[in-house]
Design an enzyme around this catalytic site. Structure first.
Site, mmCIF file in Angstrom:
data_model
loop_
_atom_site.group_PDB
_atom_site.id
_atom_site.type_symbol
_atom_site.label_atom_id
_atom_site.label_comp_id
_atom_site.label_asym_id
_atom_site.label_seq_id
_atom_site.Cartn_x
_atom_site.Cartn_y
_atom_site.Cartn_z
ATOM 1 C CB ALA A 66 -0.865 -0.037 1.235
ATOM 2 N N GLY A 111 0.607 -4.935 0.884
ATOM 3 C CA GLY A 111 -0.465 -5.019 0.027
ATOM 4 C C GLY A 111 -0.443 -5.854 -1.209
ATOM 5 C CD GLU A 114 -1.870 -7.856 3.142
ATOM 6 O OE1 GLU A 114 -1.611 -6.618 2.941
ATOM 7 O OE2 GLU A 114 -2.385 -8.024 4.167
ATOM 8 C CD GLU A 134 2.099 -5.529 5.651
ATOM 9 O OE1 GLU A 134 2.970 -6.485 6.113
ATOM 10 O OE2 GLU A 134 1.288 -5.431 4.802
HETATM 11 N N1 COA Z 1 4.718 3.078 -0.619
HETATM 12 C C1 COA Z 1 5.219 4.214 -1.348
HETATM 13 N N2 COA Z 1 6.037 4.471 -2.056
HETATM 14 C C2 COA Z 1 6.867 3.378 -2.049
HETATM 15 C C3 COA Z 1 6.579 2.184 -1.693
HETATM 16 C C4 COA Z 1 5.206 2.117 -0.829
HETATM 17 N N3 COA Z 1 4.822 1.024 -0.282
HETATM 18 N N4 COA Z 1 7.652 1.205 -1.749
HETATM 19 C C5 COA Z 1 8.401 1.664 -2.610
HETATM 20 N N5 COA Z 1 8.105 3.010 -2.550
HETATM 21 C C6 COA Z 1 9.023 4.096 -3.387
HETATM 22 C C7 COA Z 1 9.984 4.629 -2.625
HETATM 23 O O1 COA Z 1 9.503 5.695 -1.501
HETATM 24 C C8 COA Z 1 10.872 5.395 -3.559
HETATM 25 O O2 COA Z 1 10.189 6.462 -3.815
HETATM 26 P P1 COA Z 1 11.663 7.758 -4.194
HETATM 27 O O3 COA Z 1 12.217 7.382 -5.443
HETATM 28 O O4 COA Z 1 10.594 8.932 -4.426
HETATM 29 O O5 COA Z 1 12.333 8.030 -2.946
HETATM 30 C C9 COA Z 1 10.655 4.449 -4.897
HETATM 31 O O6 COA Z 1 9.392 3.654 -4.501
HETATM 32 C C10 COA Z 1 11.756 3.106 -4.911
HETATM 33 O O7 COA Z 1 11.943 2.683 -3.642
HETATM 34 P P2 COA Z 1 13.326 2.453 -2.928
HETATM 35 O O8 COA Z 1 12.804 2.296 -1.538
HETATM 36 O O9 COA Z 1 14.115 3.691 -3.203
HETATM 37 O O10 COA Z 1 14.092 1.276 -3.514
HETATM 38 P P3 COA Z 1 14.963 0.084 -2.821
HETATM 39 O O11 COA Z 1 15.357 -0.780 -3.875
HETATM 40 O O12 COA Z 1 15.969 0.819 -2.233
HETATM 41 O O13 COA Z 1 14.001 -0.523 -1.943
HETATM 42 C C11 COA Z 1 11.930 -1.534 -1.257
HETATM 43 C C12 COA Z 1 13.019 -1.421 -2.361
HETATM 44 C C13 COA Z 1 10.769 -2.548 -1.736
HETATM 45 C C14 COA Z 1 12.768 -2.756 -0.423
HETATM 46 C C15 COA Z 1 11.584 -0.449 -0.592
HETATM 47 O O14 COA Z 1 11.232 0.537 -1.357
HETATM 48 C C16 COA Z 1 10.608 -0.906 0.807
HETATM 49 O O15 COA Z 1 10.752 -1.268 1.516
HETATM 50 N N6 COA Z 1 9.374 -0.495 0.430
HETATM 51 C C17 COA Z 1 8.181 -0.456 1.355
HETATM 52 C C18 COA Z 1 7.654 -1.903 1.306
HETATM 53 C C19 COA Z 1 6.721 -2.034 2.423
HETATM 54 O O16 COA Z 1 6.752 -1.876 3.678
HETATM 55 N N7 COA Z 1 5.487 -2.533 2.014
HETATM 56 C C20 COA Z 1 4.416 -2.649 2.944
HETATM 57 C C21 COA Z 1 3.639 -1.366 3.164
HETATM 58 S S1 COA Z 1 2.230 -1.511 4.227
#
Ligand code: COA
Length: 260
Positions: A66, A111, A114, A134
């Site tokens: 999400a 999400g 999910e 989460e």
């Molecule tokens: N919501 C909003 N933005 C998200 C996102 C999410 N769930 N997942 C990734 N993004 C965005 C990042 O903020 C980043 O944006 P920016 O370029 O404006 O900073 C962009 O996507 C790329 O992600 P980034 O974190 O820079 O890539 P990474 O390779 O370093 O890491 C992940 C990848 C997937 C490990 C990391 O993005 C992450 O942990 N995301 C959240 C996952 C999560 O917790 N999901 C459950 C949410 S309830």
């Protein structure tokens, strides 16, 4: 109908929905969820759509969860609404009455995982990373993860994934039954479409009844599930396709199913 965050293509009775926010790893914003809801409403009533394939744009993610930016400041009541709304949509995906296939490359987190769990079948590339992270944010899965994951892969591994928040690889996901197949990247959509075509060759109502028997049956006792199966088995005998299926087998020809 054009969407801001989705690409939708339909051909050969297959609808391919691509969640298209690659800059944020296809995070599910409220707008994206709204568009998915609208799109699935159309699919439900469109006889030309027999199987739905869901995937993510770009080469990094199916869906990375999400959209964290949107729910950062939620009150507890807003958070509950957010969860209920997502759950209601994912329930619709699961109960569409038509098979759904998640074609997963890269991250399928929160999400995104999910969403994949609410699909009938999951196909992944070796790059896939599936997880429910989460707890790393101080929250819990809210779109059905705590319920669907243990039902699919068992309590032990679900607890490990949910409590550690650590994603698992495609190979591990395959071993645990979280994904059905792992294929090379260029084979992801072809494999999903091949499977879709095999399903489409079968009688639509029989496929629908199988989905219903499995989904409803898993949530009731074995006795109730078996009763449901018998009722649906009987219903299949009310269809023209049942007669066509038997007749074509006995006549040694391919069946021509009509969905009636
Ligand atoms: N919501 C909003 N933005 C998200 C996102 C999410 N769930 N997942 C990734 N993004 C965005 C990042 O903020 C980043 O944006 P920016 O370029 O404006 O900073 C962009 O996507 C790329 O992600 P980034 O974190 O820079 O890539 P990474 O390779 O370093 O890491 C992940 C990848 C997937 C490990 C990391 O993005 C992450 O942990 N995301 C959240 C996952 C999560 O917790 N999901 C459950 C949410 S309830």
């Amino acid at each position: 109908m054009p969407y801001e965050n989705l690409l939708v293509e339909a051909s050969e009775s297959i609808a391919l929905v691509t969640i298209n926010r690659p800059k944020v790893l296809n995070a599910l914003s409220a707008k994206t969820l709204e568009e998915l809801e609208a799109c699935f409403r159309e699919f439900q009533h469109d006889p030309n759509v027999r199987v739905v394939i869901l995937t993510g744009a770009g080469d990094r993610a199916f869906v990375a969860g999400a959209d964290i930016n949107e729910f950062a400041d939620y009150s507890p009541l807003q958070a509950r609404e957010f969860s209920l709304r997502g759950q209601a949509f994912f329930h619709k995906v699961e109960n569409l009455g038509k098979p759904t296939i998640a074609a997963i490359h890269g991250f399928a987190l929160g999400g995104g995982c999910e969403l994949a769990l609410s699909c009938s079948i999951r196909i992944a590339t070796q790059s896939a990373r599936l997880g429910l992270p989460e707890v790393k944010l101080g929250i819990i899965p809210g779109y059905g993860g705590t319920q669907r994951l243990p039902r699919l892969i068992g309590k032990g591994m679900a607890l490990q994934m949910i409590l550690s928040g650590e994603p698992i690889s495609a190979e591990e996901a395959l071993r645990w039954g979280l994904v059905n197949q792992v294929v090379p990247p260029e084979q992801l959509l072809p494999a999903a479409k091949d499977l879709a075509k095999k399903i489409i060759a079968n009688a639509p109502l029989a496929v629908q009844y199988c989905l219903e028997a499995i989904h409803q049956g898993l949530n009731v006792s074995l006795e109730q599930g078996l009763l449901l199966e018998s009722a649906l088995f009987g219903m299949a005998f009310a269809t023209e396709d049942m007669r066509e299926g038997i007749k074509s087998f006995l006549g040694k020809r391919s069946p021509q199913f009509t969905g009636r």
